[in-house]
Design an enzyme around this catalytic site. Structure first.
Site, PDB file in Angstrom:
ATOM      1  CG  ASN A 210      -0.183  -0.117   2.508  1.00 51.69           C
ATOM      2  OD1 ASN A 210       0.590   0.767   2.850  1.00 51.69           O
ATOM      3  ND2 ASN A 210      -0.373  -1.214   3.226  1.00 51.69           N
ATOM      4  N   PRO A 305      -3.484 -11.648  10.264  1.00 55.00           N
ATOM      5  CG  PRO A 305      -1.564 -12.198  11.455  1.00 55.00           C
ATOM      6  CD  PRO A 305      -2.176 -12.274  10.096  1.00 55.00           C
TER       7      PRO A 305
END
Ligand code: CTP
Length: 404
Positions: A210, A305
């Site tokens: 990102n 997670p």
């Protein structure tokens, strides 16, 4: 515990109803070890008598630039040199304007111009006066000159209105004073921090990532170090030079970051999750470069997670601070994450606009905790990081007191 021992603090009190809180501030600064002298504008003396400050500071109060008695005891230039830190609390809109323009038409403004010490300003005024473009422009000028601000807080105002303009509470001003002193607001504490993006491999040469640059997280790591903490920075791949004096652990994927955090979290007092962790990873990365087949390619993604949630919900969790990057309904989403992830604090910003957020040098943050919030207006990420660390220190200590 953090201390202002041996520090000379010059408290400038200007005219405003919040002046009634300033004697309590003097007491708290003295409790933290500082020696305090007080200078008042003539308007301030209409709200609180100089005698009150004399009683709480133990020394006579400076009001008049042309008082021969006071000048003989300690001249204004001597007083400006004596200060290690100048705290202006409360700071009226008028005084902030005069500071921004370098006026020296009374004793407090002269002292602020004549001192080489850092200046910390705690604004207090009606919400519209604070929001006014003139005040905001003056604040921007002062920030650019290195003047620090604490507050104002949001809430009910003496005039009956509600909004941003209340003076920060005295304990918050003491913590900000500690930070302004190159301080030790986090002295003796261990801070574990994640920063930057993660990279999730598709094959040995490609990955999903990102736009996070890591700038905000690195700035927070440096600010926490400057506040006296021992800092461990767990960072995804960035182009930045790691802040000196921090332990740095370089990781690539979300799973690596979680493993690195879990290996160290038991030893930390404060956990700050500023990383932009990929929410999904490739289920089975290819062992060799994927060859183009000329047809559509489907990648199966599985959730990663949630590192922040994992830390915040552990038994004996540290004081946990999350970040929230949102494109809309900032307060609602941030407060939602504060509760759903069991955080102590969350710092939220809007992304997807030009000039702040990802990759930018500037940012603005809204900070939320249970029962409170504070706005940190647009500023360089370093300045914001300092202000954020001051709030973290303040909230950490406030919650430590409650859980004692
Ligand atoms: N975070 C984390 N581990 C993840 C995802 C996020 O530790 N796998 C942390 C980030 O470091 C940040 C906070 O969670 O402090 C919020 O991240 P954000 O992407 O805004 O929120 P999400 O929980 O991922 O929710 P959504 O993407 O739906 O807004």
């Amino acid at each position: 515990m953090a201390t202002l021992a041996q520090r000379h603090i010059l408290l400038v009190v200007t005219g405003g109803i919040a002046a009634y809180k300033a004697p309590d501030l003097v007491r708290r600064l003295r409790d933290a070890g500082a020696t305090v002298r007080v200078a008042m504008t003539p308007a301030a003396t209409k709200f609180v008598r100089p005698l009150t400050f004399q009683a709480v500071s133990g020394v006579s109060v400076h009001v008049d630039l042309f008082d021969p008695g006071a000048e003989a005891a300690m001249g204004h230039i001597e007083l400006a040199r004596w200060a290690d830190l100048v705290v202006v609390a409360p700071a009226s809109a008028d005084f902030i304007a005069r500071l921004a323009h370098g006026l020296a038409d009374d004793l407090p403004s002269t002292l602020c111009l004549a001192t080489a010490a850092p200046i910390l300003v705690a604004p207090a005024m009606n919400r519209l006066m604070w929001a006014h473009a003139a005040t905001q422009a003056n604040v921007a000028v002062l920030r650019a000159r290195g003047v620090r601000f604490v507050g104002p807080d949001e809430g009910e105002q003496a005039c009956g209105e509600t909004g941003a303009g209340r003076m920060a509470e005295p304990p918050a001003i003491v913590v900000a004073a500690l930070c302004a002193q190159g301080g030790d607001a986090l002295a003796g504490l261990r801070v574990l921090l994640t920063a930057g993006p993660t990279q999730e491999p598709i094959d040995p040469v490609r990955f999903i990532t990102n736009r996070s640059s890591g700038k905000m997280g690195y700035a927070v790591a440096a600010a926490a170090r400057d506040a006296g903490a021992r800092v461990t920075l767990i960072t995804g791949p960035t182009r930045l030079v790691a802040p000196a004096g921090c332990e740095v652990v370089a990781v690539t994927t979300a799973q690596d970051m979680l493993d690195a955090v879990l290996a160290r979290v038991a030893d930390c007092d404060i956990f700050i999750a500023s990383a932009a962790v990929a929410d999904y990873t490739i289920a089975t990365p290819a062992p060799h470069k994927v060859k183009k087949a000329g047809t559509a390619l489907t990648l199966t993604l599985t959730p990663t997670p949630d590192i922040l949630r994992t830390v915040a919900t552990r038994a004996g969790a540290p004081f946990t601070v999350g970040f929230a990057a949102e494109t809309e309904r900032l307060a609602e989403h941030a407060r939602g994450k504060l509760t759903s992830k069991s955080l102590n604090m969350i710092a939220a910003n809007l992304v997807g606009r030009v000039g702040t957020g990802f990759e930018s040098d500037d940012n603005e943050l809204s900070v939320f905790w249970k029962g409170g919030e504070r706005q940190l207006g647009k500023a360089a990420k370093q300045a914001l990081a300092r202000d954020l660390v001051a709030i973290i220190a303040e909230r950490y200590r406030a919650e430590a007191v409650h859980s004692e």
